[in-house]
Design a protein around this motif. Structure first.
Motif, PDB file in Angstrom:
ATOM      1  N   VAL A 218     -43.201 -28.117  28.374  1.00 57.11           N
ATOM      2  CA  VAL A 218     -44.598 -28.463  28.108  1.00 57.11           C
ATOM      3  C   VAL A 218     -45.270 -27.341  27.320  1.00 57.11           C
ATOM      4  CG1 VAL A 218     -46.798 -29.169  29.133  1.00 57.11           C
ATOM      5  CG2 VAL A 218     -44.646 -29.822  30.235  1.00 57.11           C
ATOM      6  N   VAL A 219     -44.979 -26.095  27.686  1.00 54.98           N
ATOM      7  CA  VAL A 219     -45.570 -24.951  26.975  1.00 54.98           C
ATOM      8  C   VAL A 219     -45.166 -24.994  25.499  1.00 54.98           C
ATOM      9  CG1 VAL A 219     -45.644 -22.441  26.785  1.00 54.98           C
ATOM     10  CG2 VAL A 219     -45.658 -23.515  29.057  1.00 54.98           C
ATOM     11  N   LYS A 220     -43.889 -25.231  25.243  1.00 56.60           N
ATOM     12  CA  LYS A 220     -43.400 -25.263  23.863  1.00 56.60           C
ATOM     13  C   LYS A 220     -43.968 -26.456  23.095  1.00 56.60           C
ATOM     14  CE  LYS A 220     -39.038 -22.788  24.591  1.00 56.60           C
ATOM     15  NZ  LYS A 220     -37.552 -22.885  24.591  1.00 56.60           N
ATOM     16  N   ALA A 221     -44.122 -27.599  23.784  1.00 63.47           N
ATOM     17  CA  ALA A 221     -44.658 -28.794  23.122  1.00 63.47           C
ATOM     18  C   ALA A 221     -46.139 -28.637  22.804  1.00 63.47           C
ATOM     19  CB  ALA A 221     -44.432 -30.021  23.998  1.00 63.47           C
ATOM     20  N   ASN A 222     -46.837 -27.813  23.590  1.00 59.57           N
ATOM     21  CA  ASN A 222     -48.245 -27.480  23.349  1.00 59.57           C
ATOM     22  C   ASN A 222     -49.127 -28.712  23.144  1.00 59.57           C
ATOM     23  OD1 ASN A 222     -50.442 -25.754  23.047  1.00 59.57           O
ATOM     24  ND2 ASN A 222     -50.174 -25.589  20.831  1.00 59.57           N
ATOM     25  N   PRO A 223     -49.257 -29.562  24.163  1.00 57.12           N
ATOM     26  CA  PRO A 223     -50.082 -30.768  24.015  1.00 57.12           C
ATOM     27  C   PRO A 223     -51.553 -30.425  23.774  1.00 57.12           C
ATOM     28  CG  PRO A 223     -49.560 -30.382  26.317  1.00 57.12           C
ATOM     29  CD  PRO A 223     -48.727 -29.424  25.535  1.00 57.12           C
ATOM     30  N   GLU A 234     -54.882 -28.873  40.531  1.00 58.87           N
ATOM     31  CA  GLU A 234     -55.237 -27.568  41.096  1.00 58.87           C
ATOM     32  C   GLU A 234     -54.230 -26.504  40.639  1.00 58.87           C
ATOM     33  OE1 GLU A 234     -56.098 -25.538  45.475  1.00 58.87           O
ATOM     34  OE2 GLU A 234     -55.802 -27.708  45.302  1.00 58.87           O
ATOM     35  N   GLY A 235     -54.759 -25.432  40.092  1.00 63.49           N
ATOM     36  CA  GLY A 235     -53.908 -24.331  39.639  1.00 63.49           C
ATOM     37  C   GLY A 235     -53.159 -24.609  38.352  1.00 63.49           C
ATOM     38  N   LEU A 236     -53.617 -25.581  37.593  1.00 65.17           N
ATOM     39  CA  LEU A 236     -52.923 -25.963  36.366  1.00 65.17           C
ATOM     40  C   LEU A 236     -52.824 -24.785  35.393  1.00 65.17           C
ATOM     41  CD1 LEU A 236     -51.705 -28.633  35.188  1.00 65.17           C
ATOM     42  CD2 LEU A 236     -53.861 -28.931  33.966  1.00 65.17           C
ATOM     43  N   ALA A 237     -53.926 -24.096  35.202  1.00 62.85           N
ATOM     44  CA  ALA A 237     -53.947 -22.979  34.250  1.00 62.85           C
ATOM     45  C   ALA A 237     -53.148 -21.782  34.737  1.00 62.85           C
ATOM     46  CB  ALA A 237     -55.387 -22.569  33.958  1.00 62.85           C
ATOM     47  N   GLN A 238     -52.857 -21.754  36.050  1.00 62.00           N
ATOM     48  CA  GLN A 238     -52.106 -20.629  36.609  1.00 62.00           C
ATOM     49  C   GLN A 238     -50.593 -20.819  36.525  1.00 62.00           C
ATOM     50  OE1 GLN A 238     -55.185 -21.647  38.347  1.00 62.00           O
ATOM     51  NE2 GLN A 238     -55.868 -20.038  36.952  1.00 62.00           N
ATOM     52  N   ARG A 239     -50.145 -21.960  36.086  1.00 67.85           N
ATOM     53  CA  ARG A 239     -48.706 -22.150  35.893  1.00 67.85           C
ATOM     54  C   ARG A 239     -48.241 -21.175  34.809  1.00 67.85           C
ATOM     55  NH1 ARG A 239     -48.079 -28.811  35.741  1.00 67.85           N
ATOM     56  NH2 ARG A 239     -48.935 -29.215  37.828  1.00 67.85           N
ATOM     57  N   PRO A 240     -47.085 -20.576  34.982  1.00 68.07           N
ATOM     58  CA  PRO A 240     -46.610 -19.559  34.027  1.00 68.07           C
ATOM     59  C   PRO A 240     -46.623 -20.044  32.576  1.00 68.07           C
ATOM     60  CG  PRO A 240     -45.192 -19.585  35.946  1.00 68.07           C
ATOM     61  CD  PRO A 240     -46.133 -20.751  36.097  1.00 68.07           C
ATOM     62  N   GLY A 241     -47.395 -19.360  31.770  1.00 62.17           N
ATOM     63  CA  GLY A 241     -47.465 -19.656  30.348  1.00 62.17           C
ATOM     64  C   GLY A 241     -48.408 -20.776  29.966  1.00 62.17           C
ATOM     65  N   TRP A 242     -48.914 -21.504  30.938  1.00 63.64           N
ATOM     66  CA  TRP A 242     -49.729 -22.676  30.614  1.00 63.64           C
ATOM     67  C   TRP A 242     -51.110 -22.305  30.083  1.00 63.64           C
ATOM     68  CZ3 TRP A 242     -49.037 -28.128  32.664  1.00 63.64           C
ATOM     69  CH2 TRP A 242     -47.670 -28.441  32.744  1.00 63.64           C
ATOM     70  N   ASP A 243     -51.535 -21.076  30.294  1.00 61.28           N
ATOM     71  CA  ASP A 243     -52.830 -20.660  29.751  1.00 61.28           C
ATOM     72  C   ASP A 243     -52.799 -20.616  28.222  1.00 61.28           C
ATOM     73  OD1 ASP A 243     -51.029 -18.521  29.846  1.00 61.28           O
ATOM     74  OD2 ASP A 243     -52.621 -17.025  30.013  1.00 61.28           O
ATOM     75  N   ILE A 248     -55.370 -26.704  27.624  1.00 61.44           N
ATOM     76  CA  ILE A 248     -56.002 -25.910  28.676  1.00 61.44           C
ATOM     77  C   ILE A 248     -56.989 -24.910  28.068  1.00 61.44           C
ATOM     78  CG2 ILE A 248     -55.546 -24.167  30.457  1.00 61.44           C
ATOM     79  CD1 ILE A 248     -53.041 -25.754  31.176  1.00 61.44           C
ATOM     80  N   ARG A 249     -56.631 -24.296  26.963  1.00 60.26           N
ATOM     81  CA  ARG A 249     -57.530 -23.336  26.325  1.00 60.26           C
ATOM     82  C   ARG A 249     -58.836 -23.999  25.885  1.00 60.26           C
ATOM     83  NH1 ARG A 249     -56.615 -21.520  21.830  1.00 60.26           N
ATOM     84  NH2 ARG A 249     -54.821 -22.747  21.110  1.00 60.26           N
ATOM     85  N   ARG A 250     -58.751 -25.255  25.458  1.00 63.17           N
ATOM     86  CA  ARG A 250     -59.937 -25.951  24.954  1.00 63.17           C
ATOM     87  C   ARG A 250     -60.601 -26.842  26.001  1.00 63.17           C
ATOM     88  NH1 ARG A 250     -59.021 -27.624  18.665  1.00 63.17           N
ATOM     89  NH2 ARG A 250     -58.080 -25.675  17.960  1.00 63.17           N
ATOM     90  N   GLY A 251     -60.071 -26.833  27.219  1.00 63.50           N
ATOM     91  CA  GLY A 251     -60.662 -27.651  28.276  1.00 63.50           C
ATOM     92  C   GLY A 251     -60.460 -29.136  28.072  1.00 63.50           C
ATOM     93  N   ARG A 252     -59.377 -29.504  27.401  1.00 61.42           N
ATOM     94  CA  ARG A 252     -59.092 -30.916  27.155  1.00 61.42           C
ATOM     95  C   ARG A 252     -58.116 -31.436  28.207  1.00 61.42           C
ATOM     96  NH1 ARG A 252     -58.542 -31.381  20.526  1.00 61.42           N
ATOM     97  NH2 ARG A 252     -60.775 -31.102  20.099  1.00 61.42           N
TER      98      ARG A 252
END
Length: 287
Positions: A218-223, A234-243, A248-252
């Motif tokens: 998912v990180v590599k695909a960068n949706p 819950e804790g979505l942004a805290q998954r390794p690399g998901w920030d 996630i960066r744009r709040g979408r």
């Protein structure tokens, strides 16, 4: 010659005296079941099948459902016979069903058949599956034109698609359907809805309808947009690399409430409503 009324009455009496024509249905396991007469006592062990039975006008024939069947509201008053892993076979037997509707993945089909019950295994995962299941259930229930439900679904999905603005077309979506990174692929009914709404999907069809995904994938695909249920968010942004993920960066991120999750996850009569929920997400987060 008999008067017209008497001739009609005689014809009606003859028709009523004719035996019902049995039907044979082949389920998703390839098992052929003979249905002598439309069943009047039905147990359903899958929410989408429960909803479809009710939409076909046979809700009053249900005598038991699985614990997750909760729509329409009237099924909540029925005996709950457990879930996938703890189905209460003894309770089902006590309900004396004419037929039991189960998922293909159900572990109790053979036990139920061994007890002399008629079992039909159906588990729609795609749009074509939903159409096929409607046909099978229509034959089981003795309902004419079961495809009217599909026409309603299709029209509703088209209406939802027309509400998605052009700037949201092609947005790359990651749809997480369950915790543990189970995703909706392009070949699933959820993925097909996304396609019809004009969205992209980072999970290709060759991975299957609902594959378990490596988080790094998912990180590599960068949706650009994430759809997820409230329990998994819950804790979505805290998954390794998901920030680092654009969504996630744009709040979408669209977080669906449990009742919305029920609608979205059931391939049945409420698929048009599910399309409207997804379309709203695309309008609000991707345009």
């Amino acid at each position: 010659m008999l008067p017209m009324f008497e001739r009609l009455l005689a014809a009606l009496l003859v028709a009523c005296a004719l035996p019902a024509v049995a039907v044979e249905v082949k389920d998703d396991l390839g098992t052929v079941t003979q249905i002598a007469t439309p069943p009047q006592r039905i147990v359903s062990l899958l929410p989408s099948l429960t909803e479809t039975v009710c939409e076909l006008g046979a809700c009053a024939r249900l005598v038991g459902v699985d614990r997750y069947s909760n729509f329409p509201a009237q099924v909540n008053a029925l005996p709950k016979v457990g879930g996938m892993d703890d189905t209460n076979v003894e309770l089902i037997a006590s309900l004396k069903p004419d037929v039991v509707l189960v998922a293909v993945s159900s572990r109790v089909s053979e036990r139920l058949r061994a007890l002399g019950m008629k079992v039909v295994a159906l588990e729609p995962r795609s749009y074509k599956d939903v159409q096929r299941v409607l046909d099978v259930l229509g034959r089981v229930l003795g309902v004419n034109d079961a495809q009217r439900v599909w026409r309603y679904i299709d029209a509703g999905v088209k209406a939802a698609a027309s509400s998605v603005p052009a700037q949201a077309h092609g947005v790359r979506v990651y749809y997480e359907v369950a915790s543990g990174l189970w995703a909706a692929g392009e070949s699933s009914f959820m993925g097909e809805t996304l396609t019809r709404l004009g969205a992209g999907n980072i999970i290709p069809a060759n991975l299957g309808p609902f594959p378990k995904i490596n988080p790094e994938f998912v990180v590599k695909a960068n949706p650009a947009l994430i759809m997820i249920g409230s329990r998994g968010a819950e804790g979505l942004a805290q998954r390794p690399g998901w920030d680092r993920i654009d969504a996630i960066r744009r709040g979408r991120v669209c977080v669906f409430k449990p009742e919305e999750g029920d609608i979205l996850s059931r391939p049945g009569p409420r698929m048009a409503e599910a399309a409207q929920i997804m379309a709203r997400c695309l309008r609000e987060k991707a345009s």
